[in-house]
Design an enzyme around this catalytic site. Structure first.
Site, PDB file in Angstrom:
ATOM      1  CD  GLU A   1      -3.158  -0.691   0.328  1.00 46.55           C
ATOM      2  OE1 GLU A   1      -3.039   0.132  -0.386  1.00 46.55           O
ATOM      3  OE2 GLU A   1      -4.242  -1.520   0.425  1.00 46.55           O
TER       4      GLU A   1
ATOM      5  CD  GLU B   1      -3.837  -7.310   2.585  1.00 44.03           C
ATOM      6  OE1 GLU B   1      -4.585  -6.627   2.939  1.00 44.03           O
ATOM      7  OE2 GLU B   1      -2.302  -6.725   2.713  1.00 44.03           O
TER       8      GLU B   1
HETATM    9  C1  IPT Z   1      -5.250  -3.935   3.726  1.00 40.15           C
HETATM   10  C2  IPT Z   1      -3.731  -3.744   4.121  1.00 40.15           C
HETATM   11  O1  IPT Z   1      -2.848  -4.138   3.506  1.00 40.15           O
HETATM   12  C3  IPT Z   1      -3.460  -4.430   5.489  1.00 40.15           C
HETATM   13  O2  IPT Z   1      -2.195  -4.116   5.996  1.00 40.15           O
HETATM   14  C4  IPT Z   1      -4.600  -4.539   6.374  1.00 40.15           C
HETATM   15  O3  IPT Z   1      -4.835  -3.097   6.762  1.00 40.15           O
HETATM   16  C5  IPT Z   1      -6.014  -4.883   5.974  1.00 40.15           C
HETATM   17  O4  IPT Z   1      -6.259  -4.091   4.644  1.00 40.15           O
HETATM   18  C6  IPT Z   1      -7.052  -4.699   6.486  1.00 40.15           C
HETATM   19  O5  IPT Z   1      -7.061  -5.294   8.091  1.00 40.15           O
HETATM   20  S1  IPT Z   1      -5.345  -2.397   2.957  1.00 40.15           S
HETATM   21  C7  IPT Z   1      -7.121  -2.197   2.667  1.00 40.15           C
HETATM   22  C8  IPT Z   1      -7.425  -0.815   2.273  1.00 40.15           C
HETATM   23  C9  IPT Z   1      -7.653  -3.014   1.805  1.00 40.15           C
END
Ligand code: IPT
Length: 971
Positions: free
Chosen positions: A416, A494
């Site tokens: 990010e 993710e």
């Molecule tokens: C995404 C992040 O990469 C991760 O660190 C964590 O914050 C996650 O979300 C949520 O728990 S960023 C999000 C804007 C998709």
């Protein structure tokens, strides 16, 4: 100390590999002298960091352990933010409110360090100025990165003064905006390492494996210390490799067994010099992309991954070998095969263990500038050339330290951080330095300089489209960039946000990953909940989250979103994940068992397949299936064994389990890696004799049952609400324009339903009670009919028909019945799915059978109290309370079309209590047993970050019918 400049650290030696060497090492971990100031301007230049070991410490000095975060050692407090910076965006300036810690250690140095040594810091958050014996060695930047300072000629035998001034915030903080606690201090190891002349400064051993002929190579580069003198010898005893190396070169090692997550075969190699011997553990493997498919050793692979932050509930990001071992064993035991080290390099021990246990690693650089998103990425360091040096330095430190690990299959530039040429420069350097691994970065969807197309939380539909788009030729006029992206495999770095009662949808994602070759799987967000331990008023252990430390800017419990708790208790999401990530899929059909090998590299010979037949809670027989050789991704159909067909009684449940034949580093022989089942449960017999129950058993006003065979209770009453889960509290990404379900339910008044008795009459040998349940101030209703019959001295049946009336503006979380029993719960035994809870889209893992759970096990202790613990598929349940037992049996629905299974939730807390208490350890039980018997439930989805509940798991207003036999039993 200049902590407001856009550059990397200063003064350290160029980064190199972490070496396992015989050269002397002295840990400087331990108790250091410490003092703290509220800002850099307040930190005095009073001689504390001079050459005088006997310098008199003022009374502001105390002591602190190293490694540690000072905010977890009684100095200041931790703070949590997700995306937002907790200080003004004014790069490269940190805020004035910037705690500064002075660390001081006086130490002696043994003779072996006096000729040549480095001082190594593995992690200091966020910037340190380091002095030895009064001399400035340099500054660090990159909190989770290693910095080594040359101390040749600077050490003395006794009374060395090491002085380290650490600023919590610095220019570096703009590059370290990961979603986690801000935890300053020297939190990883500090070591003094001998660097003997003629020894080894650095090694890079690039291994390769050629799948077509099974041979391996090592491309070796060796850098020696000082005047090299004699050449080094390089040996791999197992492969009869023994040769002299000066600079290096490519060494053919002949036939080898390849390394993969499923076959973590390592060969020990040695680099021998007169001054020191370095040991390497080599794994031979090739990672490549062909036609948009991710391959390891020539075979397509599926990443069944998790994102892992480092966290300990007491010590934060301080490394604990026990926690690491717990994590990696739990991962392997739950069929996880990959880890993304979100969002920084982990303690180096993780890589040694991942090599040995077999886990693919996406190793991520310590970089995130997410807070700039809040201002439309204005001034994002990724696109500012003045930060280029800092970016490159971070990547180089990341790659060099861990470059010799077989487990690392991708280098990730960071997380990010928007877009910009600095990221591109990192990619270019990495590609030139190590073409043997792929480059990953999610934040730039154009994907021009990466080797995998990566996204986070892409919806099911989009994931499907991405899988499908490469099955047909590129559209006419596609740009070079588009063509490049089409050539890449896709992964979700993710997905499936495991926050609270979550993640829903694992099955659907897995189905897509299986269907499209381009989809290389993904990494669940995330492994560990970052709760900080606390002790409740009554001594209960609990966890704290954002805002609990008085932070002015924080993101609440968004830091509590793991598959395991901070103490590594397994959450139900992980149990479900183990099923969907299983390397074997087993389906029991009427006459056969279908087995699919889902390993990417091995056949099923490592597994035994054990069947078990049960009826009415008794085991009727068990045996082993003969499964021949099943190649990777092949499916076989095996007839059910004769012994099973010959059983005297026909089974109600047949279960087939795949278990490990041999003990592995990560589990005992017999450990279950996959399970399939078929159930043909026989409906319960309805009672023969029935009659009209006495009115005295019922409350005169509400007509709810108050007494059953001496058991005091209150219910059932029509119920639709659930305690909002973390997912219910946020709108799914597909409907960001709408309020979250929790808000819609509350607005409608689902949590405040009122029930009026419409009529109570005796009819056909039964007491028939009709009620109407309506939210206050509304006119949409659920009309209920309860047909009560006495079925013995301590038993009644109730046939319940629920029919919605009017327009319900929002889908329901459940349709069910609530009842409250006097006396706290003591546990439950049931026939249905278990032993853990399940929700419609968070199922599998729980299996059919006769199960038992203690009162504590019946609810999941999510840090933020929320709906949990429903046992689904229940045919029969004995709910124990201090007062007696209520036995609930679902009677056949027959022609009336009633449900044959219910979901049962048993709790010592009312929903109101759960919904209004901020932390698990603060919950106060009311000494009663709160029971819900649900005909239908909605899914849980993953709206906390991602898609909401899929339409097929939503619960639009609908009628339902169930017939229950309620019996009371003593004890
Ligand atoms: C995404 C992040 O990469 C991760 O660190 C964590 O914050 C996650 O979300 C949520 O728990 S960023 C999000 C804007 C998709």
């Amino acid at each position: 100390m200049n902590i407001a400049r856009k550059g990397p650290g200063t003064g350290s030696r160029s980064p190199r590999a972490r070496l396992h060497t015989t050269a002397p090492r002295r840990s400087l971990n331990g108790t250091w002298q410490f003092r703290i100031f509220p800002g850099l301007a307040a930190a005095p230049d009073d001689g504390w960091d001079g050459d005088d070991a006997g310098w008199a410490l003022g009374e502001e000095w105390t002591s602190i352990p190293v490694p540690a975060h000072w905010v977890l050692e009684g100095h200041g407090r931790p703070a949590y933010t997700n995306v937002r910076f907790p200080f003004p965006i004014d790069p490269p300036n940190p805020p004035d409110e910037n705690p500064v810690g002075d660390y001081r250690l006086v130490f002696d140095a043994a003779p072996e360090f006096l000729e040549g040594a480095v001082l190594r810091f593995d992690g200091v958050e966020s910037a340190a100025e380091v002095r030895l014996n009064g001399e400035l060695l340099g500054e660090t930047r990159g909190s989770r990165l290693t910095h080594e300072f040359d101390v040749r000629g600077k050490l003395r035998a006794t009374g060395n003064v090491l002085a380290v001034r650490v600023a919590q915030f610095s220019d570096a903080s703009y590059l370290e905006d990961q979603d986690m606690w801000w935890l300053p201090g020297i939190f990883r190891d500090v070591d003094l390492l001998a660097v003997p002349d003629g020894g080894v400064w650095d090694v890079f051993a690039v291994t390769d494996y050629e799948a077509t002929d099974g041979t391996g190579t090592v491309d070796l580069s060796v850098t020696r210390n000082g005047a090299a003198g004699e050449p080094a010898r390089f040996r791999i005893p197992e492969l009869d490799v023994d040769l002299e190396v000066t600079g290096g070169g490519v060494i053919g090692v002949g036939g080898v067994e390849p390394w993969s997550a499923e076959t973590p075969r390592l060969y020990t190699a040695e680099l021998v010099t007169p001054a020191e011997t370095v040991t390497l553990r080599l794994g031979f493997r090739r990672i490549e992309v062909r036609d948009s498919v991710l391959l390891v050793n020539g075979a397509p692979i599926q990443l069944r991954g998790v994102n892992r932050h480092e966290h300990d509930p007491e010590r934060g990001r301080v490394f604990s070998p026990e926690r690491l071992e717990q994590d990696l064993l739990l991962m392997k035991q739950h069929n996880v095969n990959a880890v993304r080290t979100s969002h920084y390099p982990p303690h180096p021990a993780l890589l040694d263990r991942a090599d040995e246990l077999g886990l693919f690693v996406v190793l991520e650089c310590d970089l995130e500038t997410h807070g700039f998103e809040e201002i439309g990425w204005r001034g994002n360091p990724s696109a500012d050339p003045q930060w280029r040096g800092a970016y490159l330095d971070r990547m180089q430190r990341t790659v060099h330290r861990d470059k010799n690990h077989a487990s690392i299959v991708m280098w990730s530039l960071g997380n990010e951080s928007g877009t910009g040429e600095n990221l591109e420069a990192m990619a270019a350097w990495t590609r030139a330095f190590d073409p043997s691994r792929l480059i990953h970065y999610e934040g730039d969807w154009s994907s021009t300089y990466v080797d995998v197309y990566s996204r986070m939380y892409a919806s099911f539909e989009e994931t499907r489209r991405i899988g499908e788009e490469v099955l047909t030729p590129a559209p006419f006029g596609a740009t070079a960039a588009e063509m490049h992206r089409r050539s890449l495999p896709f992964m979700q770095c993710e997905y499936a946000h495991a926050m609270g009662n979550s993640p829903g949808g694992l099955e659907e994602y897995q189905e897509l990953f299986d269907r499209y070759p381009r989809l290389a799987g993904g990494f669940i967000w995330e492994w560990i909940e970052h709760g900080i331990a606390t002790t409740g008023a009554d001594g209960r252990r609990g966890y704290l989250y954002g805002g609990d430390f008085g932070e002015h800017t924080h993101d609440g419990n968004f830091v509590i979103d793991g598959l395991v708790s901070a103490d590594r208790e397994v959450r139900p999401g992980l149990v479900a994940l183990a099923h969907w990530y299983s390397p074997v899929r087993i389906e029991v059909t009427d006459g056969a068992v279908v087995i699919q090998n889902r390993y990417d590299h091995v056949d099923l010979s490592g597994l035994r397949f054990v069947w078990k037949a049960e009826a009415d809670g008794r085991e009727l027989g068990r045996g082993e299936l003969k499964v021949g050789r099943v190649a990777s991704w092949e499916k076989v159909v095996i007839a059910l064994p004769d012994e099973l067909a010959d059983l005297a009684e026909s089974p109600e449940i047949v279960t087939v389990e795949a278990v490990l034949v041999d003990k592995q580093l990560w589990a005992e022989a017999g450990h279950v890696v996959g399970r399939g089942q078929r159930a043909w449960l026989t409906p319960a017999e309805p009672p023969l004799e029935t009659g009209v129950p006495p009115r005295s058993a019922f409350d005169p006003v509400s007509l709810r049952l108050r007494e059953l065979g001496g058991l005091r209770l209150d219910g059932p009453v029509t119920s639709l609400w659930r305690v909002p889960t973390d997912n219910d509290r946020r709108p799914g990404w597909e409907e960001m324009d709408k309020p979250a379900y929790a808000a819609r339910w509350e607005l409608l008044g689902l949590n405040r339903l009122l029930t009026r008795v419409v009529s109570a009459t005796e009819q056909d040998g039964a007491l028939v009670v009709r009620t109407r349940t309506v939210p206050p101030g509304r006119d949409c209703a659920v009309d209920a009919e309860y047909v009560w019959r006495q079925a013995g001295p301590n038993a009644m049946t109730v046939e319940v028909t629920l029919v919605p009336d009017g327009t319900w503006p929002v889908e329901w979380p459940r349709l069910g019945l609530d009842l409250v029993l006097e006396g706290a719960p003591t546990g439950m035994a049931w026939r249905g799915l278990g032993p853990g809870p399940s929700y419609p889209d968070l199922a599998a893992g729980p299996f059919w059978g006769d199960h038992e759970a203690s009162a504590d096990e019946l609810l999941t202790p999510y840090v933020l109290p929320q709906e949990s613990g429903a046992r689904a598929g229940v045919r029969h349940a004995s709910i124990g309370t201090e007062q007696g037992t209520l036995v609930v049996t679902v009677l056949p629905g027959g022609a009336s079309g009633g449900v044959e299974e219910v979901a049962v939730t048993v709790s010592p807390y009312s929903r109101k209590t759960l919904a209004t208490t901020a932390h698990q350890h603060e919950l106060v039980a009311d000494g009663r047993t709160h029971v819900s018997i649900d005909l239908f439930q909605a899914g849980v989805g993953t709206a906390a970050c991602g898609e909401g509940v899929l339409p097929r798991y939503r619960l639009a207003a609908r009628p339902g019918r169930v017939t229950l036999l309620l019996e009371s039993r003593e004890g």
